[in-house]
Every structure is written in C-alpha cells, then in structure tokens.
Design a protein around this motif. Sequence first.
Motif, mmCIF file in Angstrom:
data_model
loop_
_atom_site.group_PDB
_atom_site.id
_atom_site.type_symbol
_atom_site.label_atom_id
_atom_site.label_comp_id
_atom_site.label_asym_id
_atom_site.label_seq_id
_atom_site.Cartn_x
_atom_site.Cartn_y
_atom_site.Cartn_z
ATOM 1 N N TYR A 103 107.942 25.204 41.850
ATOM 2 C CA TYR A 103 107.951 25.799 43.407
ATOM 3 C C TYR A 103 109.453 25.567 44.209
ATOM 4 C CZ TYR A 103 103.646 24.636 41.888
ATOM 5 O OH TYR A 103 102.512 24.513 40.921
ATOM 6 N N SER A 150 110.401 29.144 40.609
ATOM 7 C CA SER A 150 109.508 29.229 41.792
ATOM 8 C C SER A 150 108.192 28.873 41.390
ATOM 9 C CB SER A 150 110.111 30.837 42.703
ATOM 10 O OG SER A 150 108.978 30.934 43.284
ATOM 11 N N LYS A 151 107.990 29.474 40.047
ATOM 12 C CA LYS A 151 106.599 29.379 40.224
ATOM 13 C C LYS A 151 106.330 27.568 38.799
ATOM 14 C CE LYS A 151 105.045 34.545 38.869
ATOM 15 N NZ LYS A 151 104.232 34.830 38.719
ATOM 16 N N SER A 203 115.154 32.673 38.388
ATOM 17 C CA SER A 203 114.648 32.446 39.272
ATOM 18 C C SER A 203 113.245 32.734 39.890
ATOM 19 C CB SER A 203 115.184 33.605 40.770
ATOM 20 O OG SER A 203 116.705 33.609 40.754
ATOM 21 N N ASN A 204 112.197 33.120 39.628
ATOM 22 C CA ASN A 204 110.963 33.275 39.365
ATOM 23 C C ASN A 204 110.688 32.138 38.894
ATOM 24 O OD1 ASN A 204 108.672 34.598 40.587
ATOM 25 N ND2 ASN A 204 108.608 35.959 38.054
ATOM 26 N N SER A 255 112.428 27.356 45.825
ATOM 27 C CA SER A 255 113.541 28.560 45.855
ATOM 28 C C SER A 255 114.955 28.494 45.863
ATOM 29 C CB SER A 255 113.179 29.470 47.178
ATOM 30 O OG SER A 255 113.514 30.377 47.643
#
Length: 402
Positions: free
Chosen positions: A377, A373-374, A369-370, A379
Amino acid sequence: MILVTLFTFGETTIRVKSPLDVYTEIYETVPFYRFVNSTEGIGQDYIKKLLSTTLESTNTNIQNFLNAPMVFYSDKNYTVGELFNPNYFNLLFDMIVNSKSIGIYSAEYEVFDEIFTKIFGANKVSDDLYTLEEKNFAVQKNNEGIFLNMEPTTYNNSKGLVSGSLENILNENKRWDFYVTVESRTLKATFESKDYRGTKKNFDSTLLENKKLFGEFLNTQKLDKTSFKTYSEKFLTPLDEESINVIGFIANIIKEEEFIAVSSQSISNNELNLFFEASIDTSKLKEFAEARNLEEGKIGTYNYYLWSNQSVENQVYLYFVEDEFIFSNVLPDKMNVYLSEISRFKNTKYYGEIERKEGLDNLLILDISNYLSKNFYGSLDSWLIKEEYDNDGMYTVEIKIR
C-alpha cells in the motif's frame, strides 16, 4: 522477494566498506530499500533501537565498530535476491553463518563481543572461541582488528560500498569481480569478467523506442528464426502436438532472419505478452486462419486472431501489424487500452536510466511500483534494470535498483 530467481552467484568474497556506510547510503537513501525497511514495509527500523537499548558499549565505540571495513569469505552460492536482500539484518546473519572466515578491521573488541552474543545470539565459549548455529568461530585479535577462522591480515581499500569476487553469475564457472555504489539515490552494481564470453546476439534498444511495451517484467534479447520455436515454447505452455506445429508455422512465415524479442510478464497478475519486432507473411497467415476458422478482430491498426482453441481456459491471441506481432493472453478489450494508452518505450520512467542502449546482449526491466502498491500500500516509483554486454573483452552485467 521478487529478485530471488533472476541470477545465481557462486564462490564469493564480499568486502564491505563499513556496515554504517552501507546502511546510510543504501537502506536509508535508495527509495526501494528505504520504503521496504520502513514501518510500511518490513519495519527494520527497530534494529537501530535494538542496538542502542541492548548494548552497554558507548555510542562512540559502537559507531567506531560499525564504521570499520569487514570482509566475508564464503562458499555459498548466493542469489541476487539474497545479496541485495532488503532485510539487512537477515542478510548479515546469513553472511556470518555461511562464511568460512571473516575479517573485521576494528579494535573495538568489547563491541564485537556484545553484538555477536547479544544481537546475533552467539555463544561465547572462551575469549578466543564462539559458536553460532553449530559453527565454531576461532577468534584472533590484534591492532588491525578481529579475525574469525583466519590469520590476521591488513585491509586493502576496495572500490565501492560493497565489492568482491564470485563465480557462476551466469551459470558458468567463471570468475567475476563486482562492486556496488549509490548514485543519485540509485543502487548500481557492476559485475565484470574477463573469462566469460556471451553467447547471445547483441542489439540496440533504440530500435524499440517507439514501441508500446507493457508489463512489469520485460526481458529483451535478439533471436533468429531457428530459435523462435524453442523460445516461444518456454512461455506458451502446456503445449499439445498441434500447438507445437502452429508455433513452427509462425517461425516459417517470419520475414526477418533476426529480430528482437521481448517477454513481458506481470508480477501482479498472470498476464503474458511475447513481443517480436518482426513482420510476418500476412497472406499465409490469413490462409492458415481461414482454414481453421479462427476468430478474428481489429484494434486500431492491429489485427488479431484467437490463436488457441476456444475451449482452452487461458486463451492466447495473436496481435499483429506490419512490423511487429504479439502473442498474449490479454483479452482484446484490455489490449485496446494498452495499445492506446500505454506510453511509448522512450517515454517510460526507466528508459532514460538505461546507460548502454546499443550493443546489448540482454536487457531486463522489473517495474516494482505496482507490486509495492498492491502488497504494501505504498506509492513509490521503483524499478530494477539489468544490462548485459561485452565491453572490449570485459563481459559486464550492470544492475540498477531505484
């Protein structure tokens, strides 16, 4: 991508129920694959438009072709990252050029010719010979289908969207059968071997239910005291002679003979935590620390020492309570946040997805997930879980991707 280094495959047979079913049920349904192939990810959605605008065959004929079973026979040593590659076009191209032979159980000859030449870039030498990437593909056709570098055969129904056999999944030359399904928008791949025998000690993940495990890459196994030193040295590098002796000292003051170890790493930064579900002789530890004047402190119920030399750039701390200890390069201020705010293991989003919580030889969890996201971009709650265990003489490796 991130999955590439996890496992290695060997000699392979891959049966595909149909490319269209695989695309619909995996790449358009499983959140990780759907996201990565969207415009926010690698944007593979254009392939569908490419097929419709490039091919002259009717949509019905194209659908018939894509609905047909296919079988690939290959000598390539596939990794999980390659076999589960979210870039399905590159995966299919790689499977073609690295196959000894291919069976396509469709009589849509014209569609095959168009896709092979216009989409994959093959050169048609004659009606029964194509070349691609300097490889010759001799083609035979009959009512059963199209056969490249092989005699015509009848297709046998197989289990799952993708199935087959391979060798060397756990770095031994043993035969494995596998199949891939999608359940509740989660890809599930099961690998089974009657020949492979596990060498690790089994454990119950329920023993970790109330622990606070943090990090995006969790790899869990059971150790004994004699293997602690070798295990720790894989992570705590570089090591001088004094560091090696110190690890040996910790091994000697562990009270349990066997215990669960969790290596916890981040894929977004360089954080490392080595969690051990074991108690250590704190009186001997205190003597050791005082003799070396180690910096010490306290976080809630945890005590800690600055374990590495203060001059070392990447410092390592030893955090400990009565029944567990952690080697970590996470500084106390941030560790305070982790130990106070991180959910207990049983409350994490992926704990309920672990199907076999008892009798495990290995449990691996990768929280993507992270990372998404990074880097993209996006979610998205996305993860990979690998369970490894012996099931009444059938050694099983089960992988789930959400």
